[in-house]
Scaffold this motif. Structure first.
Motif, PDB file in Angstrom:
ATOM      1  N   SER A  50       2.799  -1.038   5.363  1.00 46.86           N
ATOM      2  CA  SER A  50       2.045  -1.516   4.743  1.00 46.86           C
ATOM      3  C   SER A  50       0.315  -2.299   4.794  1.00 46.86           C
ATOM      4  O   SER A  50      -0.215  -1.975   6.107  1.00 46.86           O
ATOM      5  N   THR A  52      -2.782  -4.887   3.448  1.00 44.98           N
ATOM      6  CA  THR A  52      -3.004  -5.495   2.872  1.00 44.98           C
ATOM      7  C   THR A  52      -4.242  -5.779   3.256  1.00 44.98           C
ATOM      8  O   THR A  52      -4.996  -5.525   3.589  1.00 44.98           O
ATOM      9  N   SER A  64       0.434 -11.790  -6.277  1.00 49.82           N
ATOM     10  CA  SER A  64      -0.036 -10.292  -5.668  1.00 49.82           C
ATOM     11  C   SER A  64       0.759  -9.093  -6.211  1.00 49.82           C
ATOM     12  O   SER A  64       2.461  -9.539  -7.029  1.00 49.82           O
ATOM     13  N   GLU A  66       2.672  -5.667  -5.738  1.00 48.60           N
ATOM     14  CA  GLU A  66       2.683  -4.559  -5.055  1.00 48.60           C
ATOM     15  C   GLU A  66       2.663  -3.422  -5.717  1.00 48.60           C
ATOM     16  O   GLU A  66       2.727  -2.962  -6.717  1.00 48.60           O
ATOM     17  N   ARG A  67       2.071  -1.899  -4.541  1.00 48.63           N
ATOM     18  CA  ARG A  67       1.985  -0.428  -4.867  1.00 48.63           C
ATOM     19  C   ARG A  67       2.546  -0.087  -3.986  1.00 48.63           C
ATOM     20  O   ARG A  67       2.521  -0.079  -3.063  1.00 48.63           O
ATOM     21  N   ILE A  68       2.881   1.147  -4.161  1.00 52.27           N
ATOM     22  CA  ILE A  68       4.016   2.127  -3.581  1.00 52.27           C
ATOM     23  C   ILE A  68       3.475   3.412  -3.367  1.00 52.27           C
ATOM     24  O   ILE A  68       3.371   3.911  -4.425  1.00 52.27           O
ATOM     25  N   THR A  80       3.231   4.371   1.708  1.00 52.34           N
ATOM     26  CA  THR A  80       2.680   3.008   1.415  1.00 52.34           C
ATOM     27  C   THR A  80       2.793   1.960   0.526  1.00 52.34           C
ATOM     28  O   THR A  80       3.337   2.254  -0.250  1.00 52.34           O
ATOM     29  N   LYS A  81       3.013   1.129   1.688  1.00 54.51           N
ATOM     30  CA  LYS A  81       2.922  -0.364   0.398  1.00 54.51           C
ATOM     31  C   LYS A  81       2.137  -0.737   0.341  1.00 54.51           C
ATOM     32  O   LYS A  81       1.337  -1.466   1.225  1.00 54.51           O
ATOM     33  N   THR A  82       1.405  -1.829  -0.710  1.00 52.14           N
ATOM     34  CA  THR A  82       0.207  -1.916  -0.695  1.00 52.14           C
ATOM     35  C   THR A  82       0.341  -3.643  -1.294  1.00 52.14           C
ATOM     36  O   THR A  82       0.431  -3.462  -1.894  1.00 52.14           O
ATOM     37  N   ILE A  83       0.232  -4.821  -0.921  1.00 52.73           N
ATOM     38  CA  ILE A  83      -0.376  -5.220  -1.731  1.00 52.73           C
ATOM     39  C   ILE A  83      -1.963  -5.475  -2.384  1.00 52.73           C
ATOM     40  O   ILE A  83      -2.208  -6.423  -1.426  1.00 52.73           O
ATOM     41  N   GLU A  84      -1.613  -5.727  -3.221  1.00 51.02           N
ATOM     42  CA  GLU A  84      -3.169  -5.513  -3.668  1.00 51.02           C
ATOM     43  C   GLU A  84      -3.682  -6.578  -4.074  1.00 51.02           C
ATOM     44  O   GLU A  84      -3.157  -8.210  -4.506  1.00 51.02           O
TER      45      GLU A  84
END
Lengths: 543, 467
Positions: A50, A52, A64, A66-68, A80-84
Motif C-alpha cells: 500500500s 499513501t 480519497s 483508491e487505485r489498484i 499496489t493499492k494507492t490511496i491517492e
C-alpha cells in the motif's frame, strides 16, 4: 585521420566514477536478484503493497480515491493499492514546504550533500530489492533494471559532488577597494513530476537536484509506479532529509499535478514525461497569478522520435545488434529509443533487412521476473491496446518486415506486444512522425548518408540519434549536421550514463537541459552578486 | 623454480631462436605496399590505426569509388607527412587510376588475409592443409563468420561445422599417417546459439549442450578431435558447464580427444583448471585435451571492465600473463594422466619453459603438443618440427568480410609493442637473454596496486599478444 572538430577541446577531469553495473556472469548476482523478485511476488500475492501520501502533519482523509495496479507482466497479480492524494493533501504539504524554505535554503551545503550521500549508501545496501522492484512494477528486463539502479546512484553521487563546488562563492575581478562576489541561491519550493519509465532514476535525479540546491521539494510519482516512488522517498527520509523540506504526493496528474503546478507557492516545476503534459505545464506555469512573487521556472524533458542511420560501409554485426537494443530494449518505452532506421543504399538495406528480420524471431519476449527475457511487457493495458492499434494500422499502410512471435499463454498473462519491424511507410506517416513508446521500428532506404541525416532531422523532436558508419567523412558530417541532444556513433542510442553522457534534447524534446551533466543543478538556483565598496577615506585593505 | 631449470629454459630458447634465424624471419613477406605500410605503421600509432581501420572496412566497400574515397578519408592527415601516401591519394583522383589503386588495395589485403586464412570454404582449405602435411605440421580448423544474431544464423554455423567435419573426414589427401584422423576442429560456442548470455544461463547451457553433442558425435565417428574455444570472460562459466555437461554423457565418457581452451591471461583460470582436474579425477575419469593460450581479447576485456567499473578480469601486465602461463603449464604437465596439454603460443620463452618442464618430469615428446597460429612465425614452427615436437596450427576457414575481424587481430598481435614476434623480427632485439628472461612473479598485492593505477589506454594497447 578524423577531421571533425575535436582537435581543440578541454579534458574534464572530474573524479566522479559511475556505479558499476552488476556482473550477471557471476552466479551469486543472478541468484540474489531472482530471490528478491520471488520474495516480492510472494508478498504481493498475500496482500497489496500500500502507498499513501507522506508529509508533515498528514491526516487520513475519507474522501480519497483508491487505485489498484496489477503487474504489467501478469494482470492476475494485484501489486499496489494507492490511496491517492487530494488537493487538501497538496495544500498542507505546500504550506509546510513554503514555510520551511528559509530554513532549508540556509542549511549548510555539507548537510544537504550528506543527505544525498547517505541516500546513495542506503540504496546500494538495498540494491537487489530496488532492482527487483523495477523488474516487477515497471516491467523492466534485468539488465535495464540494473542500469537504472546504477543511474539513480550516479545522480546522487554526481549531484552531491557538483553541489559542493556550485555553492562556493566566486570573487569577480581583482580591483582594490571593491569586493564582488558571485554566488547561487535556492529558488524556492520545487514540484517534481515523475515518469513511470524510469521510476527510480529520473525521480531520484530531479528530486535530489532540487533538495541539494536548497529547495524544499514535492515528489509526485507516476500513477503507474507509486511503490518505487515511495521506496525512493523513504530512503531520502532515512538519509536525513527533514520531513518539513519534502513531501510525497502520489495521485493523478490531472488532479494533484495540475493543482500544484498552478500554485503560487511553487517556484520550480521539474518534469519528465510526454510532450503533451510538458507543454501544458509550460503554459500553466507561465500563467502568473495575482499575488505571485516570482516567475516560475519549468524544466521539462519530453519525448523523442529517434533515428539511427546505417551507412553503406557499416559493420552490420554491430549495427543490427545495436539497432535491436536501441529499438526494443524495455519494449521501446524509453524516450531515447530508436524508432526509425535509415539505411544507405539498396544492397545494405536488403542485407540489414534480412538480418534484423531473422534476429527479431530470436528476441526473448516475456515476463521480466525471468532473467532471460530481454523484452518485457508494456506498462499497462491501455498502452498495449494503443500500440497494437498503431501497429495494425501501420501494417496496412506499409508492410511488415518481421514480427516476433509470442505464445498465447504469455500474451494472455500480461500487457505484451509483439516487437515489429515495418517498411514502406512514408516519412509523413504518423508511424514516422509520432512517438509510439512501444516496440515498433520502421525502416527507410536512403540514397546517401546526407539524405539519411536530412530525414532523421525532420522530426520536431531532437533527443537522440545514432550512426553506424566507418567513413571518417560521414562521421564528421553527422557531428556537424545530425543535431540531436545525444548523438551516438557506432553504438546503441540508448543507455546514457550520468557524467559521461549528460542526457537531454532540445526542440520538442525539452528545454535543452542535460540531466547528469555539469549545467543541471544551476537551473534550481538564482545567481546573486554582492558588491562592497571597501574604501573608507581613501584607505582600503589589500586583498 | 630451480636455477638449473631456468638455465635450461634459456639455453633451449636460444637454440630454437638460433635455429630459426637460419630460416630467415619476416613478420610478413615482402608482398607490396600494404606490407610496407604495415612495417612503417609499427612505429606510427596514427598510421597503424588508420591502416587497421581501413583493412577492417575494406571488404564491405562496394566499388572502386568507395575504396578510393575511404583511402583518402583515412589517410588524408597522414598523407601530409608521408610522400608515398600523398602520391597514392593524388593518383587515385584520376579516374583511370582509381580502378588501379582500388584493385591494388584489394589484392594487397586479399593476399595478406590469405596468409592467415585457409580459404573461403572447407573444400578450398584442403589444398593448404595438404601442404601443411608436407611440412610435418598438424592443424585444427576453425570457422570465421559474422556474429550469430538470429536462430537462422546460428543454424547456419551448425550446418557449416557439420560440413567441415564431413569434408575433412572424407578427404584422403590430408589423411596423414602421423595422425589417425583428418578431423581436428575448434568450435566457438557463441556461434551455435544466438541467445548465449549469462542472463539466459540455463537455456544457453541446454541448447549448446545439444548442439555440441551432435558435433562431438560426428567428430567421434570419424575418430577426430574437437576443441571448444574460449571466448570473452563473461562466457567462461557457460562454456565450462556445457563442456562438462557433454563430456559426462555416456557416449563420450571414454573418448579422449575432446578438448577445451584455457586462457592464461584470466586471473580466474588457475581455479578453473583446478576444478577441471578435480572433475576429471573424481567424475569423468577419462583424459581430455587442454589447449593453453595467453588469450586473444586483452584490449576488449581491459576496456570493457574499465567501462563497467569492474575489476579487470585479465592481468594488466603482460609479464604476469606470461608468469601465469608458465605456472599453468607446470600444472598441466604434472597431470598428463588426466589431460593432454597443447601449448599454444608464439613466445619461445613460454614454449621452452613447457618443454623443459616436460623433460624434468620425464615426459615423452608425444605427451603434449605445441600449437601455433596459421600464417605466423613460420620459422619457429619448422625449427620445432625439426626438433621432433608435434606442432599443430590453428587455421581458420571463412569469407573475407567476417574474416577481417580475425585478420585485424592477427595484425595487431604481429605489431603489438610487447609481442614476442615483433621484438624478434622488427625490433631485432639481439639480446637473447633479455628476450628469454623469466616473467615477473605475480602476486596479488602487486596486481591490486596496478589495478588502482590510472591506465593509459594508448600505452597499454601494445599488450595484445596472443603469441
Amino acid at each position: 585521420m578524423t577531421t571533425h572538430n575535436t582537435d581543440n577541446y578541454i579534458q574534464d577531469n572530474s573524479k566522479f566514477k559511475n556505479c558499476p553495473f552488476l556482473d550477471f556472469s557471476i552466479e551469486e548476482n543472478r541468484t540474489k536478484l531472482s530471490n528478491e523478485i520471488s520474495k516480492l511476488i510472494t508478498q504481493a500475492k498475500k496482500d497489496f503493497f500500500s502507498v499513501t501520501s507522506i508529509y508533515k502533519n498528514h491526516s487520513i482523509k475519507t474522501n480519497s480515491i483508491e487505485r489498484i495496479n496489477s503487474l504489467p507482466e501478469d494482470s492476475s497479480i494485484l501489486f499496489t493499492k494507492t490511496i491517492e492524494a487530494t488537493t487538501e493533501d497538496c495544500e498542507v504539504a505546500l504550506e509546510t514546504l513554503k514555510s520551511y524554505f528559509p530554513t532549508w535554503s540556509k542549511t549548510q551545503i555539507e548537510t544537504r550533500v550528506k543527505v544525498l550521500e547517505s541516500a546513495s549508501k542506503i540504496m546500494q545496501e538495498r540494491r537487489f530489492e530496488l532492482t527487483a522492484l523495477l523488474c516487477l512494477e515497471a516491467g523492466k528486463p534485468w539488465s535495464d533494471a540494473d542500469g537504472e539502479f546504477c543511474e539513480a546512484v550516479d545522480f546522487l553521487e554526481y549531484y552531491a559532488l557538483q553541489a559542493k563546488s556550485l555553492f562556493l562563492k566566486t570573487k569577480m575581478g581583482t580591483i582594490q577597494g571593491e569586493d564582488n562576489f558571485y554566488f547561487y541561491e535556492p529558488r524556492g519550493v520545487a514540484l517534481v513530476i515523475c515518469p513511470w519509465n524510469f521510476p527510480l532514476a529520473i525521480p531520484c535525479g530531479m528530486f535530489s537536484a532540487a533538495i541539494v540546491t536548497g529547495n524544499p521539494a514535492i515528489l509526485k510519482p507516476s500513477e503507474e509506479t507509486p511503490l518505487i516512488g515511495k521506496r525512493l522517498y523513504e530512503i531520502f527520509l532515512e538519509a536525513g532529509l527533514p520531513k518539513e523540506a519534502s513531501a510525497f504526493i502520489p495521485g493523478k496528474g490531472e488532479i494533484v499535478g495540475d493543482y500544484m503546478s498552478r500554485d503560487v507557492r511553487v517556484s520550480t516545476i521539474v518534469f519528465t514525461g510526454s510532450k503533451e503534459v510538458g507543454l501544458k505545464l509550460i503554459k500553466v506555469g507561465g500563467d502568473t497569478k495575482k499575488g505571485q512573487t516570482h516567475v516560475k521556472r519549468i524544466i521539462s524533458e519530453m519525448g523523442g522520435k529517434n533515428s539511427i542511420i546505417i551507412d553503406s560501409d557499416a559493420d552490420l554485426d554491430e549495427a543490427v545488434r545495436g539497432t535491436i537494443i536501441s529499438a526494443f530494449s524495455y519494449t521501446g518505452q524509453k524516450c531515447s529509443a530508436c524508432s526509425k532506421v535509415f539505411i544507405v543504399g539498396e544492397e545494405t538495406y536488403l542485407k540489414f533487412r534480412e538480418r534484423i528480420s531473422a534476429a527479431l524471431l530470436s528476441l526473448k519476449v516475456g515476463p521480466t521476473s525471468e532473467s532471460a527475457n530481454t523484452v518485457g511487457p508494456v506498462i499497462n493495458e491501455e498502452a498495449q491496446k494503443r500500440i497494437e492499434k498503431t501497429i495494425a494500422e501501420g501494417k496496412l499502410r506499409g508492410a511488415t518486415v518481421s514480427e516476433t512471435k509470442l505464445s498465447e499463454d504469455v500474451k494472455k498473462r500480461g500487457n505484451f506486444v509483439c516487437p515489429v519491424v515495418l517498411e514502406n511507410l512514408s516519412l509523413s506517416d504518423t508511424i514516422s512522425t509520432d512517438e509510439i513508446f512501444g516496440p515498433v521500428l520502421s525502416m527507410y532506404m536512403v540514397e546517401s548518408f546526407e539524405e539519411g541525416v536530412k530525414f532523421a532531422t525532420l522530426s520536431e523532436y531532437r533527443l537522440t540519434g545514432g550512426v553506424y558508419s566507418r567513413s571518417p567523412k560521414n562521421i564528421d558530417y553527422a557531428y556537424r549536421e545530425f543535431n540531436v541532444g545525444n548523438l551516438y556513433i557506432n553504438r546503441q542510442c540508448t543507455g546514457a550514463l550520468v557524467y559521461r553522457q549528460p542526457f537531454g534534447g532540445a526542440h520538442m524534446s525539452g528545454m535543452g537541459s542535460k540531466a547528469g551533466g555539469p549545467d543541471y543543478l544551476i537551473q534550481f538556483t538564482v545567481p546573486r552578486v554582492v558588491t562592497e565598496n571597501t574604501i573608507r577615506r581613501g584607505f582600503a585593505p589589500t586583498s | 623454480m630451480s636455477k638449473e631449470l631456468e638455465i635450461k629454459i634459456i639455453a633451449l630458447g636460444k637454440a630454437i631462436l638460433e635455429g630459426s634465424k637460419k630460416r630467415e624471419l619476416h613478420i610478413l613477406s615482402p608482398l607490396g605496399f600494404v606490407d610496407k605500410l604495415l612495417e612503417s605503421s609499427l612505429n606510427n600509432a596514427e598510421l597503424k590505426i588508420a591502416l587497421f581501420r581501413f583493412v577492417d572496412v575494406m571488404p564491405s566497400l562496394k566499388n572502386s569509388k568507395e575504396i578510393v574515397s575511404h583511402l583518402e578519408e583515412y589517410f588524408l592527415e597522414i598523407a601530409k607527412k608521408s610522400n608515398i601516401i600523398k602520391l597514392i591519394i593524388k593518383l587515385s583522383k584520376l579516374p583511370i587510376l582509381r580502378e588501379i589503386v582500388s584493385t591494388l588495395a584489394k589484392t594487397q589485403i586479399n593476399s595478406i588475409s590469405k596468409k592467415f586464412i585457409l580459404g573461403e570454404s572447407p573444400t578450398e582449405a584442403l589444398y593448404k592443409l595438404a601442404k601443411l602435411k608436407t611440412k610435418n605440421r598438424k592443424y585444427t580448423v576453425d570457422l570465421l563468420g559474422e556474429a550469430a544474431l538470429s536462430g537462422a544464423e546460428s543454424e547456419e554455423y551448425f550446418f557449416r561445422y557439420k560440413e567441415l567435419i564431413k569434408i575433412l573426414s572424407a578427404n584422403s589427401q590430408i589423411k596423414g599417417d602421423n595422425e589417425d584422423s583428418p578431423v581436428n576442429i575448434s568450435i566457438k560456442l557463441s556461434s551455435l546459439y544466438e541467445s548465449t548470455n549469462p542472463l539466459n544461463f540455463e537455456q544457453s547451457v541446454l541448447k549448446l549442450s545439444e548442439k555440441l553433442s551432435s558435433l562431438f558425435r560426428l567428430v567421434k565417428e570419424s575418430k577426430g578431435t574437437a576443441f571448444v574455444d574460449m571466448e570473452d570472460s563473461s562466457l567462461v562459466d557457460i562454456t565450462l558447464a556445457v563442456v562438462k555437461n557433454v563430456l559426462t554423457k555416456e557416449e563420450f565418457s571414454n573418448y579422449k580427444k575432446f578438448g577445451i581452451v584455457l586462457q592464461a591471461y584470466l586471473k580466474r583460470t588457475e581455479k578453473d583448471l583446478d576444478n577441471i582436474l578435480d572433475w576429471i579425477k573424481n567424475e569423468r575419469k577419462t583424459q581430455i585435451q587442454i589447449r593453453l593460450v595467453k588469450g586473444a581479447y586483452w584490449d576488449t576485456e581491459f576496456m570493457s571492465s574499465i567501462s563497467n567499473g569492474w575489476d579487470c578480469p585479465v592481468f594488466i601486465e603482460k609479464t604476469h600473463s606470461d608468469f601465469n602461463y608458465e605456472k599453468l603449464s607446470y600444472k598441466l604437465l604434472n597431470n598428463t594422466k588426466y589431460v593432454y596439454p597443447a601449448f599454444a603460443s608464439h613466445n619461445i620463452r613460454s614454449l621452452s619453459n613447457a618443454i623443459c618442464i616436460a623433460s624434468e618430469l620425464k615426459l615423452e615428446k608425444h605427451d603434449f603438443e605445441i600449437q601455433t597460429l596459421y600464417g605466423m612465425g613460420e620459422e619457429f614452427k619448422d625449427e620445432l618440427v625439426a626438433r621432433g615436437f608435434s606442432v599443430r596450427e590453428y587455421a581458420p576457414v571463412g569469407k573475407m568480410l567476417p574474416g577481417m575481424a580475425y585478420l585485424v587481430r592477427r595484425l595487431l598481435e604481429n605489431t603489438a609493442n610487447e609481442g614476442f614476434l615483433r621484438r624478434v623480427s622488427f625490433d631485432k632485439i639481439s639480446d637473447l637473454d633479455e628476450l628469454l628472461k623469466a616473467p615477473s612473479i605475480y602476486n596479488l598485492a602487486h596486481d591490486l596496486e596496478s589495478n588502482n593505477k590510472e591506465f593509459n589506454l594508448v600505452k597499454n594497447n601494445g599488450n595484445n599478444d596472443n603469441s
